[in-house]
Design an enzyme around this catalytic site. Structure first.
Site, PDB file in Angstrom:
ATOM      1  N   ASN A   8     -71.695  14.593 -20.175  1.00 55.20           N
ATOM      2  CA  ASN A   8     -71.156  13.731 -19.263  1.00 55.20           C
ATOM      3  C   ASN A   8     -69.824  14.334 -19.210  1.00 55.20           C
ATOM      4  O   ASN A   8     -68.879  14.559 -19.901  1.00 55.20           O
ATOM      5  CB  ASN A   8     -70.954  12.316 -20.260  1.00 55.20           C
ATOM      6  CG  ASN A   8     -70.161  11.446 -19.585  1.00 55.20           C
ATOM      7  OD1 ASN A   8     -69.634  11.618 -18.351  1.00 55.20           O
ATOM      8  ND2 ASN A   8     -69.880  10.418 -20.261  1.00 55.20           N
ATOM      9  N   TRP A   9     -69.599  14.699 -18.018  1.00 61.10           N
ATOM     10  CA  TRP A   9     -68.131  15.424 -17.693  1.00 61.10           C
ATOM     11  C   TRP A   9     -66.987  14.351 -17.698  1.00 61.10           C
ATOM     12  O   TRP A   9     -66.122  14.706 -17.389  1.00 61.10           O
ATOM     13  CB  TRP A   9     -68.477  16.166 -16.441  1.00 61.10           C
ATOM     14  CG  TRP A   9     -69.245  17.545 -16.793  1.00 61.10           C
ATOM     15  CD1 TRP A   9     -69.870  18.041 -17.814  1.00 61.10           C
ATOM     16  CD2 TRP A   9     -68.959  18.798 -15.723  1.00 61.10           C
ATOM     17  NE1 TRP A   9     -70.356  19.187 -17.622  1.00 61.10           N
ATOM     18  CE2 TRP A   9     -69.962  19.644 -16.166  1.00 61.10           C
ATOM     19  CE3 TRP A   9     -68.731  18.977 -14.329  1.00 61.10           C
ATOM     20  CZ2 TRP A   9     -70.035  20.988 -15.772  1.00 61.10           C
ATOM     21  CZ3 TRP A   9     -68.897  20.283 -13.820  1.00 61.10           C
ATOM     22  CH2 TRP A   9     -69.636  21.277 -14.338  1.00 61.10           C
ATOM     23  N   LYS A  10     -67.561  13.013 -17.469  1.00 63.59           N
ATOM     24  CA  LYS A  10     -66.541  12.045 -17.499  1.00 63.59           C
ATOM     25  C   LYS A  10     -65.765  12.492 -16.253  1.00 63.59           C
ATOM     26  O   LYS A  10     -66.098  13.038 -15.132  1.00 63.59           O
ATOM     27  CB  LYS A  10     -65.637  12.031 -18.318  1.00 63.59           C
ATOM     28  CG  LYS A  10     -66.517  11.682 -19.818  1.00 63.59           C
ATOM     29  CD  LYS A  10     -66.111  11.246 -21.229  1.00 63.59           C
ATOM     30  CE  LYS A  10     -66.910  11.003 -22.295  1.00 63.59           C
ATOM     31  NZ  LYS A  10     -66.300  10.634 -23.434  1.00 63.59           N
ATOM     32  N   HIS A  90     -71.374   3.160 -20.413  1.00 61.58           N
ATOM     33  CA  HIS A  90     -70.553   3.902 -21.225  1.00 61.58           C
ATOM     34  C   HIS A  90     -69.460   2.960 -21.904  1.00 61.58           C
ATOM     35  O   HIS A  90     -69.033   2.125 -21.096  1.00 61.58           O
ATOM     36  CB  HIS A  90     -70.132   5.216 -20.552  1.00 61.58           C
ATOM     37  CG  HIS A  90     -69.601   6.009 -21.640  1.00 61.58           C
ATOM     38  ND1 HIS A  90     -68.127   6.112 -21.961  1.00 61.58           N
ATOM     39  CD2 HIS A  90     -70.184   7.239 -22.327  1.00 61.58           C
ATOM     40  CE1 HIS A  90     -68.136   7.145 -22.727  1.00 61.58           C
ATOM     41  NE2 HIS A  90     -69.119   7.749 -22.950  1.00 61.58           N
ATOM     42  N   GLU A  92     -66.545   3.718 -22.342  1.00 63.67           N
ATOM     43  CA  GLU A  92     -65.261   3.914 -21.518  1.00 63.67           C
ATOM     44  C   GLU A  92     -65.338   2.877 -20.053  1.00 63.67           C
ATOM     45  O   GLU A  92     -64.096   2.417 -19.722  1.00 63.67           O
ATOM     46  CB  GLU A  92     -64.912   5.312 -20.849  1.00 63.67           C
ATOM     47  CG  GLU A  92     -64.693   6.053 -22.423  1.00 63.67           C
ATOM     48  CD  GLU A  92     -64.929   7.524 -22.376  1.00 63.67           C
ATOM     49  OE1 GLU A  92     -65.318   8.102 -21.210  1.00 63.67           O
ATOM     50  OE2 GLU A  92     -64.823   8.127 -23.215  1.00 63.67           O
ATOM     51  N   GLU A 157     -73.769   5.588 -28.904  1.00 60.71           N
ATOM     52  CA  GLU A 157     -72.439   6.335 -29.008  1.00 60.71           C
ATOM     53  C   GLU A 157     -71.245   5.379 -29.757  1.00 60.71           C
ATOM     54  O   GLU A 157     -70.759   4.377 -29.288  1.00 60.71           O
ATOM     55  CB  GLU A 157     -72.024   6.408 -27.690  1.00 60.71           C
ATOM     56  CG  GLU A 157     -72.717   7.622 -26.762  1.00 60.71           C
ATOM     57  CD  GLU A 157     -72.161   8.179 -25.764  1.00 60.71           C
ATOM     58  OE1 GLU A 157     -71.998   9.486 -25.812  1.00 60.71           O
ATOM     59  OE2 GLU A 157     -71.304   7.492 -24.909  1.00 60.71           O
ATOM     60  N   GLY A 163     -64.930  11.501 -28.603  1.00 64.91           N
ATOM     61  CA  GLY A 163     -63.516  12.295 -28.462  1.00 64.91           C
ATOM     62  C   GLY A 163     -62.800  12.458 -29.700  1.00 64.91           C
ATOM     63  O   GLY A 163     -61.632  12.795 -29.473  1.00 64.91           O
ATOM     64  N   SER A 195     -68.689  13.129 -30.441  1.00 64.26           N
ATOM     65  CA  SER A 195     -68.201  14.347 -30.883  1.00 64.26           C
ATOM     66  C   SER A 195     -69.206  15.441 -31.481  1.00 64.26           C
ATOM     67  O   SER A 195     -69.394  15.807 -32.506  1.00 64.26           O
ATOM     68  CB  SER A 195     -67.432  14.092 -32.205  1.00 64.26           C
ATOM     69  OG  SER A 195     -66.318  13.361 -31.725  1.00 64.26           O
ATOM     70  N   GLY A 216     -69.994  14.862 -24.718  1.00 66.79           N
ATOM     71  CA  GLY A 216     -68.662  14.783 -23.276  1.00 66.79           C
ATOM     72  C   GLY A 216     -68.105  16.163 -23.454  1.00 66.79           C
ATOM     73  O   GLY A 216     -68.285  17.137 -23.045  1.00 66.79           O
ATOM     74  N   GLY A 217     -66.905  16.092 -24.520  1.00 62.49           N
ATOM     75  CA  GLY A 217     -66.108  17.238 -24.418  1.00 62.49           C
ATOM     76  C   GLY A 217     -66.659  18.671 -24.358  1.00 62.49           C
ATOM     77  O   GLY A 217     -66.502  19.679 -23.818  1.00 62.49           O
TER      78      GLY A 217
HETATM   79  P1  13P Z   1     -67.253  13.307 -26.873  1.00 60.89           P
HETATM   80  O1  13P Z   1     -68.599  14.473 -27.037  1.00 60.89           O
HETATM   81  O2  13P Z   1     -66.198  14.233 -26.101  1.00 60.89           O
HETATM   82  O3  13P Z   1     -67.021  12.604 -28.110  1.00 60.89           O
HETATM   83  O4  13P Z   1     -67.856  12.175 -26.049  1.00 60.89           O
HETATM   84  C1  13P Z   1     -69.052  11.628 -26.219  1.00 60.89           C
HETATM   85  C2  13P Z   1     -69.335  10.753 -24.850  1.00 60.89           C
HETATM   86  O5  13P Z   1     -68.729   9.687 -24.671  1.00 60.89           O
HETATM   87  C3  13P Z   1     -70.503  11.307 -24.024  1.00 60.89           C
HETATM   88  O6  13P Z   1     -70.760  10.047 -23.271  1.00 60.89           O
END
Ligand code: 13P
Length: 232
Positions: A8-10, A90, A92, A157, A163, A195, A216-217
């Site tokens: 997920n590149w957000k 998600h 967020e 999640e 993050g 993470s 994510g990251g």
């Molecule tokens: P991180 O891997 O950066 O913690 O993010 C997880 C995430 O929200 C994937 O959707």
């Protein structure tokens, strides 16, 4: 069940980021690989990623197929642009846009209607976990936001692990995935997210009822994402 490793590149990525696909190379036969870039990159990424057996997905969709909803994107539009999956609910989006379980379910149903595989996200906050409410919260989110049928994926999640560089213990991840499994069926893939990185992917992905990861990251750098794919 074949694991799914989803990135997920957000809100990250410009056209130059498409080079990451070349750097990743072909997806291994043993696992499905997906990247959900920002919507602006889906149409360009989909054919480039498909050459490597990598699927492309959206990060959100509107419940309606079309209409007067400035700035929104429908599931049908994502499909038209080359997406095969769509993330919905998600944390967020639940937090930044006040998305309710009912809205998340409507988005998941829109994904199914358009022929996409929705990835429905659930997870508790840190305070909820400290209060011993994690299962009750996740149970409520499943109850309220899963669509009917089984053409979807669930992503657990924990909000406090996203993050943050820290994850629940392996026992806690396994316990929550077992809890989710009891509320679904054997055909649904349950991803862990929060993470995930090269150093912890192998042990997390080896847990029972963990059928992949939502990353994510660490999905933004081909070297890290490749290492997580290799761990699967
Ligand atoms: P991180 O891997 O950066 O913690 O993010 C997880 C995430 O929200 C994937 O959707």
């Amino acid at each position: 069940m074949k694991p799914l490793i989803a990135g997920n590149w957000k809100m990250n990525g410009l056209k130059a980021s498409l080079n990451e696909i070349e750097a990743l190379g072909p997806a291994p036969a043993a696992c499905d690989v997906l990247i959900c870039p920002p919507a602006t990159l889906i149409a360009a990424m989909a054919p480039a990623a498909a050459r490597f057996g990598i699927a492309t997905g959206g990060q959100d969709c509107h419940p309606d197929p079309s209409g007067a909803h400035t700035g929104d994107i429908s599931a049908e539009m994502l499909k038209d642009a080359g997406a095969r999956f769509v993330i919905v609910g998600h944390s967020e989006r639940r937090a930044d846009h006040g998305e309710s379980d009912a809205l998340v379910r409507a988005k998941a149903e829109a994904g199914l209607r358009a022929g996409l595989v929705p990835i429905v996200c659930v997870g508790e906050t840190e305070i909820q976990r400290e209060r011993g409410e994690a299962e009750a919260v996740v149970g409520g989110q499943l109850e309220g936001s899963l669509p009917k049928g089984d053409g979807f994926v669930i992503a657990y999640e924990p909000v406090w692990a996203i993050g943050a560089g820290r994850t629940p213990t392996l026992d806690d991840i396994a316990a929550m995935h077992a809890f989710i499994r009891k509320r679904t069926n054997e055909r649904i893939r349950i991803l862990y997210g929060g993470s995930v990185k090269p150093s912890n992917a192998k042990e997390i992905l080896a847990l029972p009822d963990v059928n992949g990861a939502l990353v994510g990251g660490a999905s933004l750098k081909a070297a890290d994402f490749s290492a997580i794919i290799a761990a699967a």
